[in-house]
Design a protein around this motif. Sequence first.
Motif, mmCIF file in Angstrom:
data_model
loop_
_atom_site.group_PDB
_atom_site.id
_atom_site.type_symbol
_atom_site.label_atom_id
_atom_site.label_comp_id
_atom_site.label_asym_id
_atom_site.label_seq_id
_atom_site.Cartn_x
_atom_site.Cartn_y
_atom_site.Cartn_z
ATOM 1 N N SER A 29 0.833 -1.208 0.000
ATOM 2 C CA SER A 29 0.000 0.000 0.000
ATOM 3 C C SER A 29 0.862 1.250 0.000
ATOM 4 O O SER A 29 0.588 2.213 -0.730
ATOM 5 N N HIS A 30 1.906 1.248 0.792
ATOM 6 C CA HIS A 30 2.824 2.393 0.846
ATOM 7 C C HIS A 30 3.427 2.681 -0.532
ATOM 8 O O HIS A 30 3.420 3.823 -1.003
ATOM 9 N N MET A 31 3.921 1.649 -1.189
ATOM 10 C CA MET A 31 4.566 1.859 -2.484
ATOM 11 C C MET A 31 3.558 2.242 -3.565
ATOM 12 O O MET A 31 3.840 3.093 -4.412
ATOM 13 N N LEU A 32 2.371 1.654 -3.517
ATOM 14 C CA LEU A 32 1.321 2.039 -4.464
ATOM 15 C C LEU A 32 0.885 3.483 -4.246
ATOM 16 O O LEU A 32 0.636 4.222 -5.207
ATOM 17 N N GLN A 33 0.791 3.899 -2.990
ATOM 18 C CA GLN A 33 0.452 5.295 -2.708
ATOM 19 C C GLN A 33 1.512 6.242 -3.257
ATOM 20 O O GLN A 33 1.184 7.285 -3.830
ATOM 21 N N ALA A 35 3.495 5.767 -5.789
ATOM 22 C CA ALA A 35 3.361 5.810 -7.250
ATOM 23 C C ALA A 35 2.146 6.628 -7.670
ATOM 24 O O ALA A 35 2.218 7.398 -8.639
ATOM 25 N N ALA A 36 1.045 6.481 -6.961
ATOM 26 C CA ALA A 36 -0.160 7.260 -7.279
ATOM 27 C C ALA A 36 0.092 8.758 -7.087
ATOM 28 O O ALA A 36 -0.379 9.585 -7.883
ATOM 29 N N LEU A 37 0.839 9.104 -6.054
ATOM 30 C CA LEU A 37 1.193 10.515 -5.841
ATOM 31 C C LEU A 37 2.085 11.033 -6.966
ATOM 32 O O LEU A 37 1.914 12.158 -7.446
ATOM 33 N N ALA A 38 3.029 10.215 -7.401
ATOM 34 C CA ALA A 38 3.902 10.604 -8.518
ATOM 35 C C ALA A 38 3.079 10.800 -9.787
ATOM 36 O O ALA A 38 3.275 11.775 -10.526
ATOM 37 N N GLU A 39 2.156 9.901 -10.012
ATOM 38 C CA GLU A 39 1.290 10.014 -11.189
ATOM 39 C C GLU A 39 0.421 11.270 -11.093
ATOM 40 O O GLU A 39 0.279 12.009 -12.073
ATOM 41 N N ARG A 40 -0.131 11.526 -9.920
ATOM 42 C CA ARG A 40 -0.942 12.730 -9.703
ATOM 43 C C ARG A 40 -0.150 13.999 -10.018
ATOM 44 O O ARG A 40 -0.690 14.963 -10.561
ATOM 45 N N ASP A 41 1.149 13.974 -9.693
ATOM 46 C CA ASP A 41 2.010 15.136 -9.910
ATOM 47 C C ASP A 41 2.622 15.165 -11.316
ATOM 48 O O ASP A 41 3.532 15.951 -11.573
ATOM 49 N N ARG A 153 11.346 10.960 -2.379
ATOM 50 C CA ARG A 153 11.315 11.054 -0.917
ATOM 51 C C ARG A 153 10.046 11.737 -0.423
ATOM 52 O O ARG A 153 9.428 11.303 0.545
ATOM 53 N N ARG A 154 9.655 12.815 -1.072
ATOM 54 C CA ARG A 154 8.449 13.539 -0.648
ATOM 55 C C ARG A 154 7.204 12.668 -0.821
ATOM 56 O O ARG A 154 6.324 12.668 0.037
ATOM 57 N N TRP A 155 7.128 11.924 -1.915
ATOM 58 C CA TRP A 155 5.999 11.006 -2.084
ATOM 59 C C TRP A 155 6.059 9.891 -1.052
ATOM 60 O O TRP A 155 5.030 9.490 -0.507
ATOM 61 N N ASP A 156 7.255 9.412 -0.768
ATOM 62 C CA ASP A 156 7.466 8.396 0.261
ATOM 63 C C ASP A 156 6.910 8.894 1.596
ATOM 64 O O ASP A 156 6.180 8.172 2.287
ATOM 65 N N ASP A 157 7.226 10.116 1.952
ATOM 66 C CA ASP A 157 6.765 10.671 3.231
ATOM 67 C C ASP A 157 5.247 10.774 3.310
ATOM 68 O O ASP A 157 4.672 10.633 4.391
ATOM 69 N N LEU A 158 4.597 11.041 2.200
ATOM 70 C CA LEU A 158 3.141 11.211 2.171
ATOM 71 C C LEU A 158 2.377 9.898 2.013
ATOM 72 O O LEU A 158 1.162 9.864 2.232
ATOM 73 N N ALA A 159 3.042 8.843 1.643
ATOM 74 C CA ALA A 159 2.395 7.584 1.271
ATOM 75 C C ALA A 159 2.186 6.657 2.462
ATOM 76 O O ALA A 159 2.584 5.493 2.437
#
Length: 181
Positions: A29-33, A35-41, A153-159
């Motif tokens: 879930s963390h890694m999918l989140q 990736a979804a944040l990266a895609e959103r951005d 890293r920023r997506w990692d922190d938010l995921a």
Amino acid sequence: MTDAVRAIEDLFASEGGQEYLGEPVSQASHMLQAAALAERDHADEALIAAALLHDVGHFAGTLTGHDLMRGTDNRHSETGAAWLSQWFGTEVTEPVRLHVAAKRYLCATEPGYAAALSPASVYTLSVQGGPMHGAELADFAENPYAAQAVRVRRWDDLAKDPEAQVPGLDHFTGLLRALAR
């Protein structure tokens, strides 16, 4: 050579279902989140893949994420990048390799960054060497993949949101196949 997507699917289906080291989500879930944040951005495909795969080193090496939580640096960023390099180029592997260094860099250079980390991330920071200092700062900043690693890293922190609704791994398999060599 093992098919990249099949190997990644196997990791997500097995070790990916485990808790994410003191966070309220699973590893997958963390890694999918992320990736979804990266895609959103609107990140490019390689950076979306790096966000998706940034933590595979927690379960692709001889030391696990649980070893990290017990105080032994499992060097998961290095292990993950090395494992991924059998299929992916540096545009994917280098942001993965540098995402822990990016945390250390941001702690040293961005006021308030460290205070916003989760308790588990604060703990792992101490195991991973703490904030950067001296020549490390300049060396990181000069790395051609530093900016991409900071984004991962920023997506990692938010995921780490247990309520996040994100697509499954199958949403990203076409992208992974396109990037695999």
